[in-house]
Structures are given as C-alpha cells and as structure tokens.
Design a protein around this motif. Sequence first.
Motif, PDB file in Angstrom:
ATOM      1  N   PRO A 216     -24.085  65.301 -84.509  1.00  0.00           N
ATOM      2  CA  PRO A 216     -23.517  64.909 -83.201  1.00  0.00           C
ATOM      3  C   PRO A 216     -23.972  63.523 -82.752  1.00  0.00           C
ATOM      4  O   PRO A 216     -23.161  62.742 -82.237  1.00  0.00           O
ATOM      5  CB  PRO A 216     -24.041  65.998 -82.260  1.00  0.00           C
ATOM      6  CG  PRO A 216     -24.280  67.175 -83.145  1.00  0.00           C
ATOM      7  CD  PRO A 216     -24.781  66.592 -84.433  1.00  0.00           C
ATOM      8  N   LEU A 217     -25.279  63.204 -82.935  1.00  0.00           N
ATOM      9  CA  LEU A 217     -25.763  61.885 -82.504  1.00  0.00           C
ATOM     10  C   LEU A 217     -25.139  60.771 -83.333  1.00  0.00           C
ATOM     11  O   LEU A 217     -24.731  59.728 -82.796  1.00  0.00           O
ATOM     12  CB  LEU A 217     -27.289  61.833 -82.601  1.00  0.00           C
ATOM     13  CG  LEU A 217     -28.058  62.646 -81.549  1.00  0.00           C
ATOM     14  CD1 LEU A 217     -29.553  62.546 -81.811  1.00  0.00           C
ATOM     15  CD2 LEU A 217     -27.728  62.168 -80.144  1.00  0.00           C
ATOM     16  N   ILE A 218     -25.058  60.993 -84.643  1.00  0.00           N
ATOM     17  CA  ILE A 218     -24.482  59.960 -85.503  1.00  0.00           C
ATOM     18  C   ILE A 218     -22.973  59.862 -85.276  1.00  0.00           C
ATOM     19  O   ILE A 218     -22.394  58.774 -85.356  1.00  0.00           O
ATOM     20  CB  ILE A 218     -24.826  60.238 -86.971  1.00  0.00           C
ATOM     21  CG1 ILE A 218     -26.340  60.131 -87.179  1.00  0.00           C
ATOM     22  CG2 ILE A 218     -24.124  59.258 -87.904  1.00  0.00           C
ATOM     23  CD1 ILE A 218     -26.816  60.595 -88.546  1.00  0.00           C
ATOM     24  N   THR A 219     -22.335  60.987 -84.962  1.00  0.00           N
ATOM     25  CA  THR A 219     -20.911  60.949 -84.617  1.00  0.00           C
ATOM     26  C   THR A 219     -20.697  60.116 -83.350  1.00  0.00           C
ATOM     27  O   THR A 219     -19.787  59.270 -83.291  1.00  0.00           O
ATOM     28  CB  THR A 219     -20.365  62.371 -84.406  1.00  0.00           C
ATOM     29  OG1 THR A 219     -20.468  63.104 -85.635  1.00  0.00           O
ATOM     30  CG2 THR A 219     -18.902  62.341 -83.968  1.00  0.00           C
ATOM     31  N   ALA A 220     -21.535  60.345 -82.345  1.00  0.00           N
ATOM     32  CA  ALA A 220     -21.428  59.556 -81.114  1.00  0.00           C
ATOM     33  C   ALA A 220     -21.684  58.075 -81.399  1.00  0.00           C
ATOM     34  O   ALA A 220     -20.981  57.202 -80.866  1.00  0.00           O
ATOM     35  CB  ALA A 220     -22.417  60.077 -80.076  1.00  0.00           C
ATOM     36  N   LEU A 221     -22.672  57.798 -82.255  1.00  0.00           N
ATOM     37  CA  LEU A 221     -22.940  56.416 -82.646  1.00  0.00           C
ATOM     38  C   LEU A 221     -21.727  55.805 -83.336  1.00  0.00           C
ATOM     39  O   LEU A 221     -21.340  54.660 -83.060  1.00  0.00           O
ATOM     40  CB  LEU A 221     -24.155  56.370 -83.576  1.00  0.00           C
ATOM     41  CG  LEU A 221     -24.488  55.013 -84.210  1.00  0.00           C
ATOM     42  CD1 LEU A 221     -24.912  54.015 -83.133  1.00  0.00           C
ATOM     43  CD2 LEU A 221     -25.593  55.168 -85.258  1.00  0.00           C
ATOM     44  N   GLY A 222     -21.108  56.572 -84.239  1.00  0.00           N
ATOM     45  CA  GLY A 222     -19.931  56.081 -84.949  1.00  0.00           C
ATOM     46  C   GLY A 222     -18.752  55.836 -84.033  1.00  0.00           C
ATOM     47  O   GLY A 222     -18.000  54.871 -84.210  1.00  0.00           O
ATOM     48  N   GLN A 223     -18.582  56.694 -83.017  1.00  0.00           N
ATOM     49  CA  GLN A 223     -17.483  56.506 -82.077  1.00  0.00           C
ATOM     50  C   GLN A 223     -17.687  55.262 -81.234  1.00  0.00           C
ATOM     51  O   GLN A 223     -16.720  54.591 -80.842  1.00  0.00           O
ATOM     52  CB  GLN A 223     -17.347  57.745 -81.183  1.00  0.00           C
ATOM     53  CG  GLN A 223     -16.816  58.966 -81.906  1.00  0.00           C
ATOM     54  CD  GLN A 223     -16.828  60.213 -81.035  1.00  0.00           C
ATOM     55  OE1 GLN A 223     -17.578  60.308 -80.070  1.00  0.00           O
ATOM     56  NE2 GLN A 223     -15.997  61.188 -81.376  1.00  0.00           N
ATOM     57  N   GLN A 224     -18.948  54.932 -80.950  1.00  0.00           N
ATOM     58  CA  GLN A 224     -19.240  53.768 -80.119  1.00  0.00           C
ATOM     59  C   GLN A 224     -19.326  52.468 -80.920  1.00  0.00           C
ATOM     60  O   GLN A 224     -18.853  51.423 -80.472  1.00  0.00           O
ATOM     61  CB  GLN A 224     -20.563  53.989 -79.374  1.00  0.00           C
ATOM     62  CG  GLN A 224     -20.536  55.107 -78.357  1.00  0.00           C
ATOM     63  CD  GLN A 224     -19.532  54.845 -77.240  1.00  0.00           C
ATOM     64  OE1 GLN A 224     -19.439  53.723 -76.721  1.00  0.00           O
ATOM     65  NE2 GLN A 224     -18.779  55.873 -76.866  1.00  0.00           N
ATOM     66  N   SER A 225     -19.930  52.546 -82.110  1.00  0.00           N
ATOM     67  CA  SER A 225     -20.236  51.329 -82.879  1.00  0.00           C
ATOM     68  C   SER A 225     -19.470  51.215 -84.186  1.00  0.00           C
ATOM     69  O   SER A 225     -19.604  50.207 -84.880  1.00  0.00           O
ATOM     70  CB  SER A 225     -21.743  51.267 -83.167  1.00  0.00           C
ATOM     71  OG  SER A 225     -22.490  51.326 -81.978  1.00  0.00           O
ATOM     72  N   GLY A 226     -18.690  52.217 -84.531  1.00  0.00           N
ATOM     73  CA  GLY A 226     -17.925  52.188 -85.768  1.00  0.00           C
ATOM     74  C   GLY A 226     -18.489  53.140 -86.802  1.00  0.00           C
ATOM     75  O   GLY A 226     -19.708  53.347 -86.881  1.00  0.00           O
ATOM     76  N   TRP A 227     -17.595  53.735 -87.578  1.00  0.00           N
ATOM     77  CA  TRP A 227     -18.021  54.739 -88.550  1.00  0.00           C
ATOM     78  C   TRP A 227     -18.923  54.147 -89.625  1.00  0.00           C
ATOM     79  O   TRP A 227     -19.767  54.847 -90.194  1.00  0.00           O
ATOM     80  CB  TRP A 227     -16.803  55.411 -89.187  1.00  0.00           C
ATOM     81  CG  TRP A 227     -15.937  54.498 -90.013  1.00  0.00           C
ATOM     82  CD1 TRP A 227     -14.886  53.756 -89.600  1.00  0.00           C
ATOM     83  CD2 TRP A 227     -16.092  54.229 -91.410  1.00  0.00           C
ATOM     84  NE1 TRP A 227     -14.353  53.043 -90.640  1.00  0.00           N
ATOM     85  CE2 TRP A 227     -15.067  53.315 -91.774  1.00  0.00           C
ATOM     86  CE3 TRP A 227     -16.961  54.666 -92.394  1.00  0.00           C
ATOM     87  CZ2 TRP A 227     -14.912  52.837 -93.068  1.00  0.00           C
ATOM     88  CZ3 TRP A 227     -16.812  54.192 -93.694  1.00  0.00           C
ATOM     89  CH2 TRP A 227     -15.799  53.278 -94.021  1.00  0.00           C
ATOM     90  N   ARG A 228     -18.808  52.857 -89.914  1.00  0.00           N
ATOM     91  CA  ARG A 228     -19.665  52.237 -90.932  1.00  0.00           C
ATOM     92  C   ARG A 228     -21.123  52.210 -90.471  1.00  0.00           C
ATOM     93  O   ARG A 228     -22.044  52.426 -91.266  1.00  0.00           O
ATOM     94  CB  ARG A 228     -19.166  50.822 -91.246  1.00  0.00           C
ATOM     95  CG  ARG A 228     -17.777  50.791 -91.884  1.00  0.00           C
ATOM     96  CD  ARG A 228     -17.343  49.370 -92.210  1.00  0.00           C
ATOM     97  NE  ARG A 228     -15.958  49.316 -92.671  1.00  0.00           N
ATOM     98  CZ  ARG A 228     -15.580  49.543 -93.932  1.00  0.00           C
ATOM     99  NH1 ARG A 228     -16.487  49.829 -94.849  1.00  0.00           N
ATOM    100  NH2 ARG A 228     -14.297  49.480 -94.276  1.00  0.00           N
ATOM    101  N   VAL A 229     -21.339  51.957 -89.193  1.00  0.00           N
ATOM    102  CA  VAL A 229     -22.694  51.990 -88.646  1.00  0.00           C
ATOM    103  C   VAL A 229     -23.278  53.400 -88.773  1.00  0.00           C
ATOM    104  O   VAL A 229     -24.469  53.576 -89.048  1.00  0.00           O
ATOM    105  CB  VAL A 229     -22.691  51.521 -87.180  1.00  0.00           C
ATOM    106  CG1 VAL A 229     -24.074  51.686 -86.550  1.00  0.00           C
ATOM    107  CG2 VAL A 229     -22.230  50.076 -87.080  1.00  0.00           C
ATOM    108  N   ALA A 230     -22.417  54.408 -88.572  1.00  0.00           N
ATOM    109  CA  ALA A 230     -22.875  55.790 -88.717  1.00  0.00           C
ATOM    110  C   ALA A 230     -23.412  56.042 -90.121  1.00  0.00           C
ATOM    111  O   ALA A 230     -24.483  56.662 -90.302  1.00  0.00           O
ATOM    112  CB  ALA A 230     -21.726  56.752 -88.399  1.00  0.00           C
ATOM    113  N   TYR A 231     -22.708  55.589 -91.139  1.00  0.00           N
ATOM    114  CA  TYR A 231     -23.175  55.797 -92.512  1.00  0.00           C
ATOM    115  C   TYR A 231     -24.445  55.005 -92.809  1.00  0.00           C
ATOM    116  O   TYR A 231     -25.309  55.454 -93.577  1.00  0.00           O
ATOM    117  CB  TYR A 231     -22.072  55.450 -93.506  1.00  0.00           C
ATOM    118  CG  TYR A 231     -21.134  56.607 -93.762  1.00  0.00           C
ATOM    119  CD1 TYR A 231     -21.596  57.792 -94.320  1.00  0.00           C
ATOM    120  CD2 TYR A 231     -19.778  56.526 -93.441  1.00  0.00           C
ATOM    121  CE1 TYR A 231     -20.749  58.860 -94.541  1.00  0.00           C
ATOM    122  CE2 TYR A 231     -18.915  57.583 -93.661  1.00  0.00           C
ATOM    123  CZ  TYR A 231     -19.411  58.762 -94.211  1.00  0.00           C
ATOM    124  OH  TYR A 231     -18.564  59.821 -94.428  1.00  0.00           O
TER     125      TYR A 231
END
Length: 427
Positions: A166-181
């Motif tokens: 959930p935290l990384i999903t929220a990060l990806g929604q805000q900063s882009g899915w590449r940042v999540a990975y």
Amino acid sequence: MSATATSLGPARTRLALLALALGGFGIGATEFVAMGLLPDIARDLLPSLYAEDPEAAIGRAGAIISAYAIGVVVGAPTIAAVAARFPRKALLTVLAVAFTLGTVASALAPTFELVVAARVAAGLPHGAYFGVAALAAADLMGPGRRGRAVAFVLSGLTIANVVGVPLITALGQQSGWRVAYLAVAAIFALTAVSIAVLVPATPGDPHATVRRELAAFRVPAVWLALATGALGFGGFFAVYSYVAPLATEVTGVSAGFVPVALVVLGLGMTAGNLVGGRLADRGAMRAVFRLFAVFAASLIVLALTATSVVGLLAGLFLVGAAAAALSPAIQTRLMDVAGESQTIAAAVNHSSLNIGNSLGAILGGAVIAAGWGYLAPTWVGLALCVPGVLAAVAGWRLTRPRGDDAGDDAIASFAADDDRVAVSPGA
C-alpha cells in the motif's frame, strides 16, 4: 533441536529469521505492487491504447504480472536443482542481489516490451529464495515446526501486503510507478546486507545432485500438489491482479482508496498465513481441503458484496486470508511427497503459485477485455477452485496407506489426515 538452532542464542535466531523474512517482504512488494498501479502503468507504457480503450489497455498491462510469474516458474526448479548443494547463506545473498538488479531494470526499462522482459528476469530468483530460506528457517526453528518455518518466511510477503505494497502503491501514484520499483529495489539491497550479516553460515546438502533433485518430478503426487497450488492461486490472482479497477469501477471509490483496500487484503493474508502454518503442522492435506472450502466461500462473498465499501473490504480480507493459509499447507504437502528432493520441493511450490499468478492475470484480463466487467475475475477464481480440489483429492488418494478406505469419508468431511504419507519415485 537442530545443530543450528542450538548454536545460536534466541536473540540471534530471531534476527536471522527476520533477515530471511525481509527477503519475503521484498518479494511481496515486487510481485504485488503492480496490482495497484496497473492503470498508471497502462497509461504510461500504452498511451495510445489507453486513450482509445482503458479496459483493453489495463488488461494488456496485466502481462507485466504474468511476465514476473513466468520468471518464477522457470527459475525455481532450475536454480534449486543446480544450487541445492551450495552453502545456503551465500546462495541467499546472491539471490537477493539478483532481485535488486532485476527490479532496478524493471524501473529503468523504457518500453512496455522491455519492462515485460525485465519482469521475467526479476522473477527468476523468487522460488529458489523462498525454497532455500524455508529450509534455513526450519533449521533455525528446530524439528516439528516445518510448517511454521515456511509460514515465517512467507510472513514477510504477507506483511508486505499490509505495509509495503500500500505505501509503495501510494508512492507510485504520487511519484510514478518507476519510483515505486526503485523503492522495492532498495528493500532487496537491504535484504542482501542483512542476510550477509545476520544469517549463520550453513552448508547446503553435500549429497544433492541435479539428478536427485529432479527425481521429485517422477512422483505423480508432486505434480498433483503443484496443480493444486496453481489452480488455487490462479483463483486468488484473478481477483488480486485487478483490485484497483474493482475498487474504483465496481465499488465506486477513488483511486486514493486503493491502498486501503490493499492493506485490508494484506491483513487477511497475514492472518491466514499464520493460521495456515499451524494447520499444516497438524496435517497438510486436511488443511488443504478445509481451506479450499473457505476460499470458495470467500470468493462468493466478494462477488456478491463488492458494490459496497464494507462488502469490498470484508471480501478482500477473507479472500486474502484463505489464499495465504493455503500456501504453507501446499508447500508442506510438496515436501512430504518429494522424498529426498527437499530443496526443489520447497522451491517449485512457488513455480506452481506463479503459474497460478500468470493464469489468474491472463484469465482475469481476458474476461475484462471481453466486456464482462470487473467482477468477472471473481467468478473465474471460483471456477478454478473445482479442478484445484479435484487435483488435491487425486493426490491424496495416490499416497494414502493401502487399505485405508475410511479416508473417503474423511475427504467428504474435509478431515483427511496425511501424516502417514508413503510414496516412492515410481508411485
């Protein structure tokens, strides 16, 4: 107690187990973070298709999930068979480094096709890591606690679904899915360091050979256990792969609510995993039959109630709990029937689960792309329960003691006891 369990103090043992579970946390993050970011990935990598038909684009983006699963399917038996005799600590460290590199490549690949290829590479160490880590954890925890050792390593994966995904999903929604990975890659880098520092040096199996490990595949009951896992988890991933559009399009919540749904699903997985480990230690097949019944019921609950927020969250919790509880039971069953091929048995369970991952994502995407709606994958999951149970029954019948006719009644009441498995490679 095992030699390893008695040579370490309780505090050092817990730290070593936590290092192993951290790898499971990273695997949970890298495997599941795409579920909540599929619309974002489709919008970024398939912009023309997304503008024309968002459902078709999201369905096609599900290939990223299937690609990772294919990597697991290929890598688990291959690495486990070749590396069974290697020292476990060194092998686990190398696998964590491989995860780091594959996840970085996933984040940096410029096109959809290259991202798919990177996800295949990232999935290669998955099964071998879980298999070797489960054996290392069992050694640390001592005899009679094999199911709980498997569950402890898997607990990292389930906790990832409560906190990490959930935290990384929220990060990806805000900063882009590449940042999540890239965030996931950092978790794997920390895992490599933690294993190198905290896990005690333990030898591999000096008598292991590729031929001996691959002998497990001559046992029909092994194949049936693998089929049970693939079909059961196919049903789970048919739902999980499309949680984001299920929540936004069927329940009608905003995209910002998706991480909340993932937290609830992860809480269910965490609870189910703990229960499943204990049930597996009391009889793996008995646990499999009972948990399949619970899983089927949970899918029906989700399908009938997902239009409301309460129904969505309750259904996702139940689906996650039942599916996660099945995993240690199926893995223990595989280890029961695989004879001396323990490393590959512990690893290929994750091949079967990720065949289910790929199968569920493909079938779920297919029914969505066909215009049947975002609830359709839930009914796909329920349909896959039927052949999953049939495979479990067939495997049990192959390995029950001869003359044990009372077992048929036990199956009918979901109480088959598999503690007396007798199987040979030619069974």
